[in-house]
Design a protein around this motif. Structure first.
Motif, mmCIF file in Angstrom:
data_model
loop_
_atom_site.group_PDB
_atom_site.id
_atom_site.type_symbol
_atom_site.label_atom_id
_atom_site.label_comp_id
_atom_site.label_asym_id
_atom_site.label_seq_id
_atom_site.Cartn_x
_atom_site.Cartn_y
_atom_site.Cartn_z
ATOM 1 N N LYS A 220 0.842 -1.187 0.000
ATOM 2 C CA LYS A 220 0.000 0.000 0.000
ATOM 3 C C LYS A 220 0.881 1.243 0.000
ATOM 4 N N ASP A 221 0.576 2.153 -0.897
ATOM 5 C CA ASP A 221 1.398 3.364 -1.057
ATOM 6 C C ASP A 221 2.866 3.002 -1.274
ATOM 7 N N GLY A 222 3.088 1.904 -1.998
ATOM 8 C CA GLY A 222 4.441 1.484 -2.332
ATOM 9 C C GLY A 222 5.217 0.861 -1.195
ATOM 10 N N LYS A 223 4.526 0.458 -0.103
ATOM 11 C CA LYS A 223 5.230 -0.110 1.043
ATOM 12 C C LYS A 223 4.443 -1.285 1.625
ATOM 13 N N ALA A 224 5.188 -2.202 2.236
ATOM 14 C CA ALA A 224 4.589 -3.310 2.982
ATOM 15 C C ALA A 224 5.462 -3.561 4.206
ATOM 16 N N ASN A 225 4.807 -3.847 5.333
ATOM 17 C CA ASN A 225 5.543 -3.978 6.596
ATOM 18 C C ASN A 225 5.297 -5.327 7.259
ATOM 19 N N TRP A 226 6.332 -5.834 7.914
ATOM 20 C CA TRP A 226 6.253 -7.071 8.681
ATOM 21 C C TRP A 226 7.024 -6.917 9.994
ATOM 22 N N SER A 227 6.749 -7.797 10.909
ATOM 23 C CA SER A 227 7.593 -7.963 12.097
ATOM 24 C C SER A 227 8.042 -9.418 12.105
ATOM 25 N N TYR A 228 9.257 -9.644 12.575
ATOM 26 C CA TYR A 228 9.748 -11.020 12.640
ATOM 27 C C TYR A 228 10.618 -11.189 13.883
ATOM 28 N N THR A 229 10.759 -12.437 14.302
ATOM 29 C CA THR A 229 11.482 -12.749 15.530
ATOM 30 C C THR A 229 12.531 -13.816 15.268
ATOM 31 N N LEU A 230 13.742 -13.579 15.795
ATOM 32 C CA LEU A 230 14.810 -14.572 15.734
ATOM 33 C C LEU A 230 14.912 -15.255 17.092
ATOM 34 N N GLY A 231 14.941 -16.593 17.079
ATOM 35 C CA GLY A 231 14.994 -17.344 18.326
ATOM 36 C C GLY A 231 16.286 -17.135 19.105
ATOM 37 N N ARG A 232 17.369 -16.840 18.402
ATOM 38 C CA ARG A 232 18.658 -16.550 19.046
ATOM 39 C C ARG A 232 19.529 -15.771 18.074
ATOM 40 N N ASN A 233 20.698 -15.354 18.542
ATOM 41 C CA ASN A 233 21.598 -14.581 17.688
ATOM 42 C C ASN A 233 21.994 -15.395 16.456
ATOM 43 N N ALA A 234 22.077 -14.704 15.324
ATOM 44 C CA ALA A 234 22.424 -15.371 14.073
ATOM 45 C C ALA A 234 23.677 -14.736 13.472
ATOM 46 N N THR A 235 24.313 -15.473 12.580
ATOM 47 C CA THR A 235 25.457 -14.938 11.836
ATOM 48 C C THR A 235 25.092 -14.690 10.376
ATOM 49 N N GLU B 189 27.507 -22.285 12.939
ATOM 50 C CA GLU B 189 27.738 -23.657 12.496
ATOM 51 C C GLU B 189 26.834 -24.050 11.326
ATOM 52 N N GLY B 190 26.074 -23.086 10.832
ATOM 53 C CA GLY B 190 25.187 -23.360 9.699
ATOM 54 C C GLY B 190 23.873 -23.999 10.077
#
Length: 236
Positions: free
Chosen positions: A105-120, A178-179
């Motif tokens: 909408k109006d050229g934009k789309a928004n989400w929220s997301y959650t990481l279970g732990r720190n990532a590389t 560790e992938g």
């Protein structure tokens, strides 16, 4: 106030139905105990009259049917308890819902997301309704916890701005050093005017900005923005 009264009234009806069901269930249990005791203690030389026995079975069957009827009544009242009434009250209002998708909408789309732990390594992909990857982003913040993502609506390959109104989903892939994959969740948001209310397979749905969502996913409702002379001219 009207919604509150309607809900209270429905709750009262459900309470009465449940109380009635409990009384009937207790009566059925007592009836079965009495019938069993009567059969155990009957005189072998003068057994229970078959007509009387049949009549008692019919009475028990009637109780069981009433229990089923009460359950159905409770289900019907529960279906309308605040659900469809609340949905109808949303008609014409500005509503926000959290869903698996987000509408451009109006050229934009928004989400929220959650990481279970720190990532590389974190990769965010925007998918169209066919599951095709439209855009790919590599965020800098890869720490554990909640994050937000705003897509500018442009195809990552061609740079072409996608048309407003289409719904997209988000796919987040996160890996540790560790992938190993890290658990992630994502939610999109849909905002717009509620234009329809339906009940589909017992679930109350509202249509927001052309997208059907369960009423349970609506997280906010406000009065629609006032129309200015400019917006009225655009609508015309």
């Amino acid at each position: 106030m009207a919604t509150t009264n309607a809900t209270s009234g429905s709750t009262s009806v459900i309470d009465k139905i449940n109380n009635s069901r409990n009384q009937l269930a207790s009566s059925e249990e007592t009836f079965l105990k009495l019938l069993t005791t009567q059969m155990k203690n009957q005189d072998p030389l003068s057994p229970m009259d078959s007509n009387a026995f049949t009549g008692q079975i019919v009475q028990m069957t009637g109780v069981e049917q009433q229990l089923v009827t009460n359950d159905l009544l409770a289900a019907l009242v529960g279906m309308n308890d605040g659900g469809i009434a609340d949905a109808v009250n949303m008609m014409g209002k500005q509503a926000t819902a959290e869903t698996d998708t987000s509408v451009l909408k109006d050229g934009k789309a928004n989400w929220s997301y959650t990481l279970g732990r720190n990532a590389t390594s974190v990769k965010i992909e925007v998918l169209d309704k066919y599951g095709n990857v439209v855009a790919t982003k590599l965020p800098d913040d890869m720490s554990k916890g909640d994050h937000t993502f705003e897509w500018d609506g442009k195809d990552s390959t061609s740079g072409v701005q996608q048309p407003n109104g289409a719904a997209y989903t988000l796919r987040v892939t996160a890996l540790d050093g560790e992938g190993t994959k890290i658990a992630t969740t994502s939610k999109g948001r849909i905002e717009g005017i509620v234009t329809a209310v339906t009940n589909e397979s017992g679930q109350n749905m509202v249509t927001i900005d052309g997208v059907k969502v369960p009423i349970s996913q609506v997280i906010g409702v406000t009065n629609p923005p006032e129309k200015t002379p400019e917006t009225q001219a655009e609508a015309a």
